[in-house]
Design a protein around this motif. Structure first.
Motif, mmCIF file in Angstrom:
data_model
loop_
_atom_site.group_PDB
_atom_site.id
_atom_site.type_symbol
_atom_site.label_atom_id
_atom_site.label_comp_id
_atom_site.label_asym_id
_atom_site.label_seq_id
_atom_site.Cartn_x
_atom_site.Cartn_y
_atom_site.Cartn_z
ATOM 1 N N ALA A 15 -86.673 33.828 -5.369
ATOM 2 C CA ALA A 15 -86.893 33.689 -3.930
ATOM 3 C C ALA A 15 -86.379 34.911 -3.175
ATOM 4 O O ALA A 15 -86.886 35.221 -2.104
ATOM 5 N N LEU A 16 -85.369 35.601 -3.727
ATOM 6 C CA LEU A 16 -84.791 36.745 -3.025
ATOM 7 C C LEU A 16 -85.316 38.075 -3.546
ATOM 8 O O LEU A 16 -84.914 39.123 -3.055
ATOM 9 N N ALA A 17 -86.202 38.032 -4.525
ATOM 10 C CA ALA A 17 -86.655 39.275 -5.141
ATOM 11 C C ALA A 17 -87.635 39.983 -4.227
ATOM 12 O O ALA A 17 -88.448 39.360 -3.562
ATOM 13 N N ASN A 18 -87.517 41.296 -4.206
ATOM 14 C CA ASN A 18 -88.451 42.110 -3.435
ATOM 15 C C ASN A 18 -89.214 43.034 -4.367
ATOM 16 O O ASN A 18 -89.835 43.986 -3.938
ATOM 17 N N ASP A 19 -89.134 42.759 -5.643
ATOM 18 C CA ASP A 19 -89.752 43.636 -6.622
ATOM 19 C C ASP A 19 -90.243 42.738 -7.752
ATOM 20 O O ASP A 19 -89.554 41.789 -8.132
ATOM 21 N N LEU A 20 -91.417 43.046 -8.276
ATOM 22 C CA LEU A 20 -91.979 42.159 -9.302
ATOM 23 C C LEU A 20 -91.083 42.080 -10.525
ATOM 24 O O LEU A 20 -91.056 41.057 -11.213
#
Lengths: 216, 543
Positions: free
Chosen positions: B131-136
């Motif tokens: 949910a907090l990831a900004n990168d695959l």
């Protein structure tokens, strides 16, 4: 045309074709062989072929690690487990859904073909830039259809590749990138340790001995 | 160094959950007496509550550093905003309810080990990271932590053949789906890297699977005449990623595992899986859709989502009607609910209604978590030594024998069906309103018609409980934590249904005049996305 063909079939390209074909055929054999030991040995061959593909991409360190860790340590473990469990060829379980196999094979081939076409149509040139002499490079580029060169500007990419840092693919380059907190790779690298911890807990709790409470 | 500390503070929620997982694991290994084991679920719940509070605090910004706007951390790979915070708190709630309902069930099956709670916490941590990831790449690591924990939890009752079957099925298909996700990410990396080639080789520290960079590349490439969406590499990558996430969210062509796995897994695990895996997958879907916001040419992506949503809603509801096992029925209904949520995801990829749609998805996920976990908690509550009542006919006349359980289950089912005084009603209302606002009227109409069909099987079960004569005695129900968890979930469902504005909800009528309760980072294109040194793509690079 013959000149462009000669440019295309340079030694790295030939090596790539040989080992790519080797990787695919060993992977297919690994899946199709009913004997688990042979299957594991085909996997070793497959990992070797992939390691050489890494070498052709200038990823020297990755290639060496691939051979030492995967083809070496992990595969020895695989073989140990297979021998320990003393698996023979598995008995054929009567297939409830016979129609599934041809459909699955057909769909798999279709997917593979679509992916191949997609990637082949997007990659600017099969020839590695550094391996080609200047004239051959031009010829290969000029020989391409105008449609393809519209979407990709090859010479710009080839120039960029030539400007690639010297340290790329070396332990120095990988370390500088992987362990730098300003770069995006350190965090997932650290988080993978949780993944490994979970896997260890899983193998112990699923395959481990019964606790005293369970026996009671 | 300071940046790293800031990052650790920003994602302190998931990190705390993971640390709690390790603490619970160690305590569980040392504590062999059944009395000591009782402490484990309590500690787990307390840890999750603390993690939820930590997330709420850290998503409000960094103390003493007011100038840091909702920012990226760890080399832009992670972000903390209110959307992510909402997902994390919902996940903590789901895991806490699961830990609350589990102990009696696990003790009967004699699998009340510390590993269960540790794996539950690790799975929660993985979904929070997604949910907090900004990168695959971070999405993938979170996805794998979540999935591997769930594979193990599915097979946790290892003396039962059904549980083993569920674990093996889920593992084999899930590993395959993860491979699709990785392959898709690799293709996207290549495609975005080619589009950004002016900077790709000089600046080594750029990750081309970063959602910001994908979003920028989509915008810039459209401007320079070579839209990324016409690159076959990129489109294939997105398609493969949709397959990988669609499996975790159990969207329709990838749903076939769900009934078997949900039926075979231990009931508390089924309860958590139905909420946790969906929360993680839909968080990633939401970030992906936001990346398409500011650019034209996302029509193919929307067409895929439209088709998946329609198929998922239809097939999920039709399958659910035919089930006689209540766990299988809830599994099929959870497929249908994934379809409703996908309607919201589709709407959130339209700039006109993105904020509204995002909030409606967040609200629906919270409502879905409560009502679904409540229903599963009632199943555990009624079970007794030797097994659960899983056949729908067993529930005949439940209202006469166990009126409180029948009432709780009825509230959860009414909410799942979307009947007014419950959270499920407002959830569906917001989702379909968002679809209409974004111009996707057709999918909203389809969704309304199909959810009316879906009423059938929920009401059938309610009629069984209230109108039929009982033929079972329901002696010695387990009660305990499961009863408390079920009642808590039902009460929260009613509260959210009576006062949906209490926490957060999109205003259902008119334009939003008041500042939105969930200020979102990526939904306002161009405001924050470019601040971190945008990547200029020289238009004359393509000579």
């Amino acid at each position: 045309m013959p000149e462009s063909l000669a440019g295309f079939l340079s030694i790295p390209v030939l090596l790539f074709l040989i080992f790519a074909l080797g990787a695919v055929s060993t992977a297919v054999s690994c899946v199709l062989t009913p004997n688990p030991v042979r299957s594991a040995l085909f996997l070793v061959l497959n990992l070797f072929c992939v390691a050489i593909l890494y070498l052709l991409l200038n990823a020297y360190f990755l290639a060496v690690v691939q051979v030492i860790v995967y083809a070496g340590a992990i595969m020895v473990l695989f073989l140990f487990v297979i021998m320990l469990l003393n698996l023979g060829s598995p008995e054929r379980i009567p297939d409830q859904m016979k129609w599934q196999q041809p459909v699955a094979v057909g769909a798999g081939i279709l997917l593979a073909a679509m992916l191949t076409v997609t990637i082949a149509s997007s990659v600017p040139s099969f020839a590695p830039a550094t391996s080609l002499p200047q004239t051959a490079r031009r010829t290969t580029l000029d020989a391409r259809e105008p449609g393809a060169s519209q979407t990709m500007d090859n010479s710009a990419i080839l120039d960029d590749i030539a400007r690639r840092p010297e340290t790329m693919g070396t332990p120095y380059g990988i370390g500088k990138n992987l362990y730098n907190p300003d770069k995006p790779w350190l965090f997932p690298f650290e988080m993978v340790s949780f993944l490994l911890l979970v896997a260890v807990i899983g193998s112990v709790s699923l395959a481990g001995r019964q606790t005293s409470e369970e026996k009671a | 160094m300071n940046d790293t500390l800031q990052g650790i503070w920003a994602i302190s929620g998931p990190l705390f959950v993971a640390i709690m997982g390790m603490v619970v694991l160690v305590i569980g290994l040392g504590e062999t007496s059944p009395a000591g084991r009782r402490f484990l679920p309590l500690g787990t719940i307390l840890g999750l509550v603390a993690a939820g509070i930590l997330t709420l605090v850290s998503s409000r910004g960094i103390p003493n550093m007011p100038d840091v706007t909702p920012a990226r951390f760890f080399g832009q790979g992670m972000l903390m905003d209110d959307v992510g915070g909402w997902f994390c708190v919902t996940l903590c709630l789901a895991a806490a309810l699961t830990a609350g309902m589990a102990p009696a069930y696990l003790e009967e099956k004699r699998i009340n080990n510390g590993e269960f709670y540790a794996l539950l916490l690790f799975a929660t941590c993985g979904a929070m990271l997604m949910a907090l990831a900004n990168d695959l790449i971070n999405v993938f690591v979170g996805l794998e932590i979540l999935s591997v924990s769930l594979y193990i939890l599915c097979g946790f009752s290892r003396r039962e053949l059904r549980s083993e079957e569920a674990a093996v099925k889920y593992f084999l298909l899930g590993a395959f789906a993860s491979a699709f996700f990785v392959f898709g990410s690799a293709l996207i990396y290549g495609a975005v890297g080619i589009a950004n080639r002016a900077i790709s080789l000089q600046q080594e520290n750029v990750s081309f699977t970063n959602f910001d960079i994908i979003s920028e590349a989509l915008q810039n490439s459209a401007r320079s005449g070579m839209p990324l969406m016409s690159s076959p590499l990129f489109v294939t990558g997105i398609a493969l990623i949709v397959v990988g996430l669609g499996f975790k969210a159990s969207l329709v062509p990838f749903h076939s595992y769900a009934p078997d796995v949900y039926e075979g897994a231990p009931t508390p695990v089924t309860a958590f899986m139905s909420a946790g895996a969906k929360l993680g997958a839909f968080a990633a879907f939401l970030r992906l859709s936001h990346a398409f916001l500011a650019s034209d040419g996302a029509e193919p992506y929307r067409l895929v989502l439209w088709t998946l949503a329609a198929a998922t809603m239809l097939v999920g509801n039709v399958l659910a009607m035919r089930q006689t096992n209540i766990k299988r029925m809830l599994a099929c209904s959870s497929i249908a609910h994934a379809g409703y949520l996908l309607v919201g995801i589709l709407a959130s990829s339209h700039g006109s209604a993105s904020l509204y749609a995002t909030q409606s998805v967040l609200f629906y996920l919270l409502a879905y978590t409560l009502m679904n976990l409540g229903a599963f908690a009632v199943i555990i509550w009624l079970g007794r030594n030797g097994g659960d009542y899983l056949d729908i006919r067993d529930y005949a006349g439940l209202a006469k024998k166990q009126p409180l359980a029948a009432l709780t289950l009825t509230i959860c089912l009414l909410s799942l069906a979307g009947i007014p005084p419950t959270a499920g009603f407002f959830g569906k209302l917001y989702l379909f309103m968002a679809a209409i606002r974004s111009g996707e009227v057709s999918i909203a109409v389809i969704g309304l018609v199909i959810s009316a069909i879906g009423l059938f099987y929920y009401l059938n079960l309610i009629m069984q409980m209230y109108l039929r004569e009982p033929h079972l005695e329901f002696e010695e129900p387990r009660e305990g934590g499961a009863k408390r968890a079920a009642i808590l979930a039902a009460i929260l469902t009613i509260i959210l249904g009576v006062a949906p504005n209490l926490l957060v909800s999109p205003s259902p009528a008119g334009e939003m005049n008041a500042p939105p309760p969930v200020p979102m980072l990526k939904t306002r294109p161009g405001e924050n996305t470019l601040e971190r040194g945008s990547l200029p793509i020289e238009p004359n690079a393509n000579r």
